[in-house]
Design an enzyme around this catalytic site. Structure first.
Site, PDB file in Angstrom:
ATOM      1  N   GLY A  84      -2.557  -3.420  -1.797  1.00 12.29           N
ATOM      2  CA  GLY A  84      -1.247  -3.988  -1.544  1.00 12.29           C
ATOM      3  C   GLY A  84      -1.165  -4.641  -0.179  1.00 12.29           C
ATOM      4  O   GLY A  84      -2.084  -4.560   0.649  1.00 12.29           O
ATOM      5  N   SER A 135       0.843  -1.185   0.000  1.00  8.91           N
ATOM      6  CA  SER A 135       0.000   0.000   0.000  1.00  8.91           C
ATOM      7  C   SER A 135       0.883   1.242   0.000  1.00  8.91           C
ATOM      8  O   SER A 135       1.790   1.371   0.804  1.00  8.91           O
ATOM      9  CB  SER A 135      -0.900  -0.009   1.250  1.00  8.91           C
ATOM     10  OG  SER A 135      -1.666   1.174   1.315  1.00  8.91           O
ATOM     11  N   GLY A 136       0.615   2.145  -0.942  1.00  7.09           N
ATOM     12  CA  GLY A 136       1.411   3.356  -1.067  1.00  7.09           C
ATOM     13  C   GLY A 136       2.557   3.231  -2.040  1.00  7.09           C
ATOM     14  O   GLY A 136       3.353   4.159  -2.188  1.00  7.09           O
ATOM     15  N   ASN A 150      -0.397   5.797   2.760  1.00  9.38           N
ATOM     16  CA  ASN A 150      -0.739   6.201   1.391  1.00  9.38           C
ATOM     17  C   ASN A 150      -1.858   7.235   1.451  1.00  9.38           C
ATOM     18  O   ASN A 150      -2.870   7.013   2.109  1.00  9.38           O
ATOM     19  CB  ASN A 150      -1.196   4.964   0.580  1.00  9.38           C
ATOM     20  CG  ASN A 150      -1.408   5.285  -0.880  1.00  9.38           C
ATOM     21  OD1 ASN A 150      -1.288   6.432  -1.310  1.00  9.38           O
ATOM     22  ND2 ASN A 150      -1.733   4.259  -1.654  1.00  9.38           N
ATOM     23  N   GLU A 188      -0.549  -5.286   3.532  1.00  9.51           N
ATOM     24  CA  GLU A 188      -0.699  -4.319   4.619  1.00  9.51           C
ATOM     25  C   GLU A 188      -0.290  -4.940   5.960  1.00  9.51           C
ATOM     26  O   GLU A 188      -0.675  -6.086   6.271  1.00  9.51           O
ATOM     27  CB  GLU A 188      -2.146  -3.820   4.714  1.00  9.51           C
ATOM     28  CG  GLU A 188      -2.576  -3.001   3.505  1.00  9.51           C
ATOM     29  CD  GLU A 188      -3.963  -2.408   3.673  1.00  9.51           C
ATOM     30  OE1 GLU A 188      -4.312  -1.511   2.878  1.00  9.51           O
ATOM     31  OE2 GLU A 188      -4.695  -2.846   4.584  1.00  9.51           O
ATOM     32  N   SER A 234      -5.049   5.582  -0.877  1.00 14.44           N
ATOM     33  CA  SER A 234      -4.993   4.124  -0.835  1.00 14.44           C
ATOM     34  C   SER A 234      -6.323   3.523  -1.302  1.00 14.44           C
ATOM     35  O   SER A 234      -7.396   3.937  -0.870  1.00 14.44           O
ATOM     36  CB  SER A 234      -4.700   3.653   0.593  1.00 14.44           C
ATOM     37  OG  SER A 234      -4.722   2.246   0.675  1.00 14.44           O
ATOM     38  N   SER A 235      -6.235   2.546  -2.205  1.00 16.27           N
ATOM     39  CA  SER A 235      -7.440   1.838  -2.655  1.00 16.27           C
ATOM     40  C   SER A 235      -7.900   0.920  -1.542  1.00 16.27           C
ATOM     41  O   SER A 235      -7.186  -0.017  -1.167  1.00 16.27           O
ATOM     42  CB  SER A 235      -7.142   1.032  -3.922  1.00 16.27           C
ATOM     43  OG  SER A 235      -6.773   1.871  -4.981  1.00 16.27           O
ATOM     44  N   THR A 246      -2.186   2.311  -7.944  1.00 15.99           N
ATOM     45  CA  THR A 246      -3.327   2.991  -8.556  1.00 15.99           C
ATOM     46  C   THR A 246      -2.867   3.970  -9.629  1.00 15.99           C
ATOM     47  O   THR A 246      -3.461   4.046 -10.713  1.00 15.99           O
ATOM     48  CB  THR A 246      -4.145   3.727  -7.485  1.00 15.99           C
ATOM     49  OG1 THR A 246      -4.644   2.771  -6.540  1.00 15.99           O
ATOM     50  CG2 THR A 246      -5.314   4.467  -8.114  1.00 15.99           C
TER      51      THR A 246
END
Length: 991
Positions: free
Chosen positions: A377, A102-103, A154, A379, A157-158, A107
């Protein structure tokens, strides 16, 4: 394109001494010079720069369009172009798998890929393609608004998984798409970790004084609980406008957009609802208070209904209904469940509406597709719950897919094909995936068992069951299994050793989140909403309260099934990989954390990927497909190889091209270097146009021959029809002739294409033949003159000598001219001297001139001129008058032999009386003049026939009257005059 100096090594395969340290050093060196992309063969490694770089404009897109990956510097555009090139050239479905923490920039990478694919289209049907591209790009804006949030790692973040299929037609142009979403982190709606924000949509709605806030009485300055410690910013206000523009671009009506924001506002206001009342099982139960009225207006439900579902629960027991009052704890749980369910269903419904907007229209040809996977991602938080468990399980499955497609399958294929190969050691995470999703023994199976238990199983009891069933597994542990591990809380924590590292999960809430149940009371309430969009989201709310239904699958089981379907779909496509790395945990530009990068490099297996790539081959393809694609490069294989097997054909082809950078497997050909493959593609691309021209020529020839045969057949049919129509027309003419004894009185309509004038002319010639058949041929010239005379007179003179033979040159006849011999001698002399042509007409005349004198003369007419001759010597007097200069001829309607030849150019007419003893010579003279005038001038001679006893003439430029006498006078000369009147005395009047 202009090349920039390369920094470090752009492809890790080319590293001299491959170790983890040299790998990270090269990555860091390139990162310091803003070279955030590096290749591992065809796998792209991307490092998030946490700043804006000027490397994504249209000019950069143009540099990568149609270029091979090794020809240009590493870039996400190169991956997108390679993906699209495989789709267009080979007609194969492709996919881009974007993975990382993540980050790490997943995306953003997916957005750049979609932007490139949308821009790299043809110019045909540009308006439609631009609409599809705009819809695909705008859908990202909406999904980020409602599915993304700021986390500690992030800013965007999605919080859901997204897989988009972009469909293309045969030209490679996008015609539509489809989005699949996975496991929205709906617990974020009601529970935030310190320092994090909720979904962007909440802050965007509260960032400006929009109509929704005004209608509901909400304020941008109020600290709503659902927002946590964060507040809306000016940037959120800008994003709010962009989101509404995206809604409009996708065809959302204004009423639907208002419904959506009302639901978002309703979720915010549900967070402000409080409860008052008894504890535990007190009879009164909990009573909703606080922002109930605002939530009612926002959700469009009845206030009494909302208070009822928050304060009690109605259960169906057989045919009876049982009401259970909520305690404060139950009421708060219900409120949170309602908020989470409303937002989760809103997000799913928005994705469905987007799919309707970007779906391929009915009747549109779908040829191939590109899949873009942008999923959460890996985590690791301070507190990891059920959502992190599912997210990390998803990443395990994707890592397993990468291992199978890139590492394991590649090595297994080399062994299967008999290719000499040095195995590369790598970690296979299948054991971790089986720990989670194995039937009966996996964590998900154990959770589902607990959820199906009719007794109330607590989270602690679930952990005990997991400890009992998973004892001995080296990737699972808990405090009960490892009492000395003080980092694990007893009865709360368990640890799974993922491929990315150890993650400690708190079991609290696992049972409730896995059941993911929502009471039927709440569904009925939302289905009854006056908000049409909200009501449509809950169709199951229309079910009867006493109707029992099967227990729905658990959240983990649904997620496992959707992941299995996703992985199966990805297996069927040609994969391209983008491996995203985050350089530091602070989201700071130009900051490098070597330990964090090393950790990501290890669990992503990047170094092992380089080793496999260096020892492997750039391309592997079945012999038959290789020969089919490249057979035109050799004269021995084009158009067809006549040997025994495709392998022999491939060997002959490569030997002819002098390529030895290949290995021959049992069923496939292995090409080691990408440059060798590129040289084959370049040679093929050079020959394709000539082959296409050849095929076009052959096909156009076939089409032309087919068209020619059709035209020839049509012409045959047309000619047969035309002959039939002509025969029928001739038959009608024959019937007309037989009916009227050789005369056609009425011409029937002629068929199209036949000129009636031709038949009319033929008919007239035939009629003329019938007339001339009784006339000797030697008299045809005389007959022709009589026809000319008759046409000129048009029946206006009764006697004109038609019944008698015409002799023409009367002066040469002794019975007419007693000096005929002298005349003939003179004529012969003048002909010999070239003065005159052959005489056509001659006779004696009485001439009256402008001096009022009458004299005897002779008139001679040749083929071109009119002569006046002396009556004795027959010599020409003065100049002749040319026939084409004659303007008109005037005669009388009676049998008087008076003729006036009008000569406009001389202003002096010839007034003559013809001597014709017993005969009429006027008609013969008119026939000769009319015939010659027509032949010389092409026109018709003007003949004026006076029906009375007078006419006119011009003598000496003056107009004179010419008349016949009223009484006969035997002693009168031929012409007399009195005053301005000339009187002609014909022989009958002088007798």
């Amino acid at each position: 394109m202009a090349t920039q100096p390369e920094v470090g090594v752009s492809d890790f395969v080319l590293l001299d001494n491959l170790t983890t340290e040299t790998f990270i050093e090269n990555l860091h060196l390139r990162f310091q010079h803003n070279k955030i992309y590096t290749y591992i063969g065809e796998v792209l490694v991307s490092v998030n720069p946490y700043k804006t770089l000027d490397i994504y404009g249209p000019q950069h897109m143009a540099q990568y369009r149609g270029r091979e990956m090794f020809e240009v510097p590493p870039h996400v555009y190169a991956v997108a172009d390679a993906c699209q090139r495989v789709l267009r050239q080979q007609g194969r479905d492709t996919c881009v798998l974007i993975s990382g923490e993540s980050g790490a920039g997943k995306t953003e990478a997916s957005k750049f890929i979609m932007k490139y694919i949308a821009a790299n289209t043809t110019q045909v049907h540009r308006e439609y393609i631009d609409r599809v591209k705009n819809v695909l790009i705008q859908s990202n804006t909406i999904l980020e608004t409602f599915g993304n949030a700021k986390t500690n790692r992030n800013d965007n973040s999605s919080r859901f998984g997204k897989y988009m299929d972009i469909h293309f037609d045969y030209k490679g142009d996008p015609v539509g798409g489809h989005i699949s979403n996975y496991l929205l982190e709906k617990s974020r709606v009601v529970s935030l970790q310190p320092g994090e924000r909720n979904f962007h949509s909440f802050y965007q709605l509260l960032s400006s004084n929009n109509p929704v806030l005004k209608k509901l009485g909400m304020s941008t300055n109020t600290a709503y609980k659902i927002l946590g410690s964060e507040r809306p910013t000016a940037h959120d206000s800008k994003l709010y406008s962009q989101t509404n523009s995206a809604f409009n671009a996708l065809g959302f009506s204004n009423s639907v957009i208002e419904d959506i924001w009302n639901i978002v506002a309703g979720v915010i206001l549900l967070g402000e609802v409080t409860f008052e009342g008894g504890e535990g099982g007190e009879e009164g139960g909990a009573v909703a208070a606080g922002a109930v009225a605002g939530a009612v207006r926002a959700l469009g439900v009845a206030e009494a209904g909302l208070r009822a579902v928050l304060g009690r629960r109605v259960l169906a027991a057989g045919h009876d209904l049982v009401t259970k009052q909520h305690s404060l704890v139950d009421a708060h749980y219900t409120r949170l469940a309602l908020a989470k369910a409303a937002y989760d269903r809103l997000f799913t419904w928005i994705v469905q509406q987007i799919n309707k907007a970007i779906d391929v229209p009915a009747g549109t040809y779908k040829n191939t597709l590109i899949g873009v996977l942008d999923i959460y991602g890996f985590e690791i938080f301070e507190t990891n719950s059920f959502e992190q468990f599912c997210i990390n399980y998803c990443n395990e499955k994707l890592q397993q897919l990468f291992i199978e497609l890139v590492l394991k399958q590649e090595q297994e294929e080399y062994a299967r094909e008999g290719i000499q190969w040095t195995p590369v050691q790598y970690f296979n995470n299948r054991i971790i995936c089986e720990l989670i999703d194995a039937p009966h023994h996996g964590v998900i199976a154990i959770m589902d068992e607990a959820c199906l238990n009719p007794t109330q199983i607590t989270d602690q009891q679930l952990l005990e069951a997991m400890d009992k069933r998973l004892t001995g597994h080296r990737h699972y542990t808990s405090r009960q299994l490892a009492p000395t591990d003080k980092k694990l809380k007893h009865g709360v924590d368990f640890r799974i050793t993922h491929y990315a590292g150890d993650v400690t999960y708190a079991i609290t809430g696992f049972m409730d989140k896995n059941k993911d149940s929502l009471w039927q009371d709440l569904k009925r309430l939302l289905h009854s909403s006056s908000n049409a969009s909200l009501a449509a989201m809950w169709p199951e709310g229309a079910a009867d309260i006493q109707k029992t239904s099967r227990r729905p699958p658990s959240a983990a089981s649904l997620f496992r099934s959707s992941l299995a379907a996703l992985v199966a779909g990805l297996h069927s496509k040609e994969p391209f990989y983008v491996r995203c790395l985050k350089p530091n945990p602070l989201q700071a530009p130009s900051t490098w954390d070597p330990l964090l990068v090393q950790h990501q490099t290890a669990y992503l297996g990047l170094v092992e990927n380089v080793r496999v790539r260096r020892a492997g081959f750039a391309c592997r393809v079945r012999y038959d497909r290789f020969v089919q694609r490249y057979k035109m490069l050799s004269q021995y294989t084009w158009p067809n190889y006549r040997g025994h097997s495709p392998r022999d054909a491939a060997a002959v082809l490569l030997r002819d091209l002098r390529l030895d950078d290949v290995h021959y497997g049992h069923t496939k050909l292995f090409i080691r270097s990408a440059k060798t493959l590129q040289s084959l593609e370049a040679a093929r691309a050079e020959l394709i146009p000539s082959i296409v021209v050849l095929l076009q020529k052959l096909w156009r020839g076939a089409i032309a021959r087919r068209r020619y045969k059709k035209m020839k057949a049509a012409l045959t049919i047309f000619n047969a029809w035309k002959r039939y129509r002509y025969r029928r027309y001739i038959s009608e003419l024959q019937t007309e002739l037989s009916r009227h004894r050789g005369v056609i009185r009425r011409w029937p309509p002629a068929p199209r294409g036949l000129d009636p004038a031709l038949l009319v002319a033929a008919y007239r010639r035939w009629r003329a033949f019938l007339v001339l058949r009784a006339v000797p041929r030697e008299r045809w010239a005389e007959l022709r003159l009589k026809v000319c005379c008759g046409a000129a007179l048009r029946g206006r003179r009764r006697h004109w000598g038609a019944a008698r033979p015409w002799r023409g040159d009367y002066l040469a006849a002794p019975d007419y001219n007693e000096k005929a011999g002298a005349y003939r001698a003179q004529i012969a002399s003048m002909q010999k001297a070239g003065q005159i042509d052959k005489p056509l007409f001659s006779c004696r005349i009485h001439k009256f001139n402008r001096y009022n004198k009458s004299s005897e003369r002779c008139l001679l007419v040749t083929s071109t001129a009119i002569y006046k001759l002396d009556s004795n010597s027959f010599k020409p007097l003065k100049k002749p008058t040319y026939i084409k200069d004659v303007g008109a001829v005037r005669v009388m309607s009676s049998d008087v032999q008076l003729v006036v030849l009008c000569v406009p150019s001389a202003k002096n007419d010839l007034v003559a009386a013809l001597e014709a003893p017993g005969d009429d010579l006027v008609g013969e003279l008119l026939g000769v003049l009319a015939s010659r005038y027509c032949m010389l001038s092409g026109g018709e001679l003007c003949v004026e026939v006076e029906s009375g006893a007078s006419t006119r003439c011009t003598l000496g430029g003056r107009s004179r009257a010419l008349q016949l006498p009223a009484h006969a006078d035997p002693r009168a000369p031929a012409f007399t005059h009195a005053h301005n009147v000339i009187t002609y005395h014909p022989p009958s009047a002088r007798a």
